[in-house]
Design a protein around this motif. Sequence first.
Motif, PDB file in Angstrom:
ATOM      1  N   UNK A   1       0.869  -1.193   0.000  1.00  0.00           N
ATOM      2  CA  UNK A   1       0.000   0.000   0.000  1.00  0.00           C
ATOM      3  C   UNK A   1       0.897   1.231   0.000  1.00  0.00           C
ATOM      4  N   UNK A   2       0.814   2.021  -1.068  1.00  0.00           N
ATOM      5  CA  UNK A   2       1.706   3.160  -1.255  1.00  0.00           C
ATOM      6  C   UNK A   2       0.991   4.474  -0.980  1.00  0.00           C
ATOM      7  N   UNK A   3       1.776   5.542  -0.989  1.00  0.00           N
ATOM      8  CA  UNK A   3       1.217   6.883  -0.811  1.00  0.00           C
ATOM      9  C   UNK A   3       0.225   7.204  -1.922  1.00  0.00           C
ATOM     10  N   UNK A   4       0.508   6.671  -3.121  1.00  0.00           N
ATOM     11  CA  UNK A   4      -0.398   6.871  -4.253  1.00  0.00           C
ATOM     12  C   UNK A   4      -1.788   6.333  -3.957  1.00  0.00           C
ATOM     13  N   UNK A   5      -1.830   5.133  -3.364  1.00  0.00           N
ATOM     14  CA  UNK A   5      -3.120   4.518  -3.041  1.00  0.00           C
ATOM     15  C   UNK A   5      -3.901   5.379  -2.059  1.00  0.00           C
ATOM     16  N   UNK A   6      -3.207   5.925  -1.069  1.00  0.00           N
ATOM     17  CA  UNK A   6      -3.865   6.751  -0.057  1.00  0.00           C
ATOM     18  C   UNK A   6      -4.384   8.044  -0.682  1.00  0.00           C
TER      19      UNK A   6
ATOM     20  N   UNK B   1      -8.911   1.704   1.921  1.00  0.00           N
ATOM     21  CA  UNK B   1      -7.873   0.870   1.322  1.00  0.00           C
ATOM     22  C   UNK B   1      -7.770  -0.421   2.120  1.00  0.00           C
ATOM     23  N   UNK B   2      -7.846  -1.558   1.423  1.00  0.00           N
ATOM     24  CA  UNK B   2      -7.674  -2.852   2.083  1.00  0.00           C
ATOM     25  C   UNK B   2      -6.503  -3.568   1.429  1.00  0.00           C
ATOM     26  N   UNK B   3      -5.658  -4.174   2.256  1.00  0.00           N
ATOM     27  CA  UNK B   3      -4.503  -4.901   1.761  1.00  0.00           C
ATOM     28  C   UNK B   3      -4.524  -6.342   2.240  1.00  0.00           C
ATOM     29  N   UNK B   4      -4.181  -7.263   1.343  1.00  0.00           N
ATOM     30  CA  UNK B   4      -4.137  -8.683   1.696  1.00  0.00           C
ATOM     31  C   UNK B   4      -2.684  -9.157   1.613  1.00  0.00           C
TER      32      UNK B   4
ATOM     33  N   UNK C   1      -9.028   5.430   5.980  1.00  0.00           N
ATOM     34  CA  UNK C   1      -9.146   4.126   6.626  1.00  0.00           C
ATOM     35  C   UNK C   1      -8.348   3.105   5.817  1.00  0.00           C
ATOM     36  N   UNK C   2      -7.221   2.647   6.369  1.00  0.00           N
ATOM     37  CA  UNK C   2      -6.371   1.649   5.712  1.00  0.00           C
ATOM     38  C   UNK C   2      -6.343   0.397   6.583  1.00  0.00           C
ATOM     39  N   UNK C   3      -6.709  -0.751   6.003  1.00  0.00           N
ATOM     40  CA  UNK C   3      -6.776  -2.004   6.765  1.00  0.00           C
ATOM     41  C   UNK C   3      -5.974  -3.082   6.052  1.00  0.00           C
TER      42      UNK C   3
END
Length: 585
Positions: free
Chosen positions: A423-428, A438-441, A459-461
């Motif tokens: 998860x990068x700054x771009x995604x945020x 943002x959800x990361x697996x 909200x980043x999970x």
Amino acid sequence: MVKSSQTKQSESTQTKNKKIRVYELAKQYGVSSKEFVEELHGYSIPIKNHMSTLDSETVQAVRKLTLEEQILQDEPDDATNLLSRSPVITIMGHVDHGKTSLLDAIRQSNVMDTEAGQITQHIGAYHVELESGSVVFLDTPGHAAFTAMRARGAQVTDIVVLVVAADDGVMPQTVEALNHAKAAGVPILVVLNKMDVESARPDHVKRQLAEYDLVPEEWGGQTIFVEISAKERIGIEELLEMLLLEAELLELSANPNKPARGTVAEAKLDKGRGPVATVLVQNGTLRVGDVFVAGRYNGKVRAMINDRGHHVKNAPPSTPVEVLGFTGVPEAGDQFFVVGSERDAKALSEFRQAQHRATQLGPQSRVSLEELFQQIQEGDIKELNIIVKGDVQGSVEAVFDSLQRLSADEVKINVIHQAVGGITETDVLLASASNAIVVGFNVHPTTGALIAKENEDIDVRTYSVIYDLISDVRSAMEGLLEPEVREVVVGRGIVRELFRTPRMGTIAGSYVNWGRIIRNYALRVLRDNRLVYEGQVDSLRHFKEDVTEVQANYECGIGVSTFDDFKVDDVLECYTHERIPRLLK
């Protein structure tokens, strides 16, 4: 005679406490009392009528609010004043796919030699004169460290040119650029570059892009594809013709005879020149000496420099210029407005800075899974935007497919971006622009992403079990569904004898023949299978003891404070209402 400090303080207090009636303030603004009262109600200022009084602080707030409204209000342009303007084109794509080479071919100037490491280091805004018209190009950086700049470029553009190398195909940053362009809601024209390379596979690239809803016109779609070679200058003329044709269909126009409005494309603090910003004028004409407001800062145009490095005195619509004269460094994407006087500009700037400080100190309003239910109920959100990142493509696809199946009538799942990697700054930043989570697996945020997460309140999970990820989103969505209210009969009794008491009136001596009777539960009195009364069990006794419930095959005395017309053989039905959570199908 010199006034004492106590006298000055007294006068200051009197001025601060001075009040004015609404109708008097309306006169100062030159509007009717009725209109002014309605306007104050629109600002959520609690007043009763035109005779209500306002204190000095409220008057100041009203002045600043009305000032901002006057500045922001854009009067509709008369058709006779509108002139066609140049289209603003943003070139996007993956690193090293030839964006700057393409712009260099169009401009016929060697821009590449001026860039560090031959990769664009800032947003370049260029005005290009062609035989059949002029075009403004925004060259956004192509490598991952500057993806945030790419997003800013998409917010001011009329047409996006998505450059894809015909020998390389769709890459992660191609997808990012595509998602930013779609979020901006602008037409997309695809350029297949490097067609001179032997390994070029244009049909393969077209098939890849068709998966992202960019279907070529020759395949029955609506997306224009142009095959070029920026290095060999092949297909450039056809590309320019297509761009100007697309611009004609958009019927772009602006009024040059009005105060300028535009958008800050980029800004920086120059050691020798102070705050400097690249401004794209979108309407009106910007002139040296104009007083302006951009975001939280005001200023006066001291100088303007065009993309060739020449000083200019004025900038008509669709002209990018570097502006000197800011009191602070604005943010990219800030709206730029020319204001009538320096006093008004300074007042509005101070008001906006105070608002910004209050916002920073106050609660944020970004969406999170916990807040989703309340915002849906209030009608703020009709769909949940999600960005999905994963460790491998298979995991990303599995999460995407599972989330898509969760969509319900009340709330839709919209996966605006999916990709492999951390998860990068771009995604945020994309989540911030799209009000997404943002959800990361099996991936985690980078340091830049964590900083941006705090700054943007996104909200980043992260999850290591796919079931937990889907379960969290499912639970949040199921909380949005109105629960099903279901009646549940818990017991029945039959009246066998009646007793009179001074406190409760008639007591129904009953036999519980099924289930149980519970005190304070709802009670229905049935006579010959017809409803006689509905209330609740106020008194319940077994022999001489007060009890909370009586089971089947036991006798009891049932009292209802608001009903005493019991009859022998009446059926007493005890029931309750349960709220059954609805599940997604």
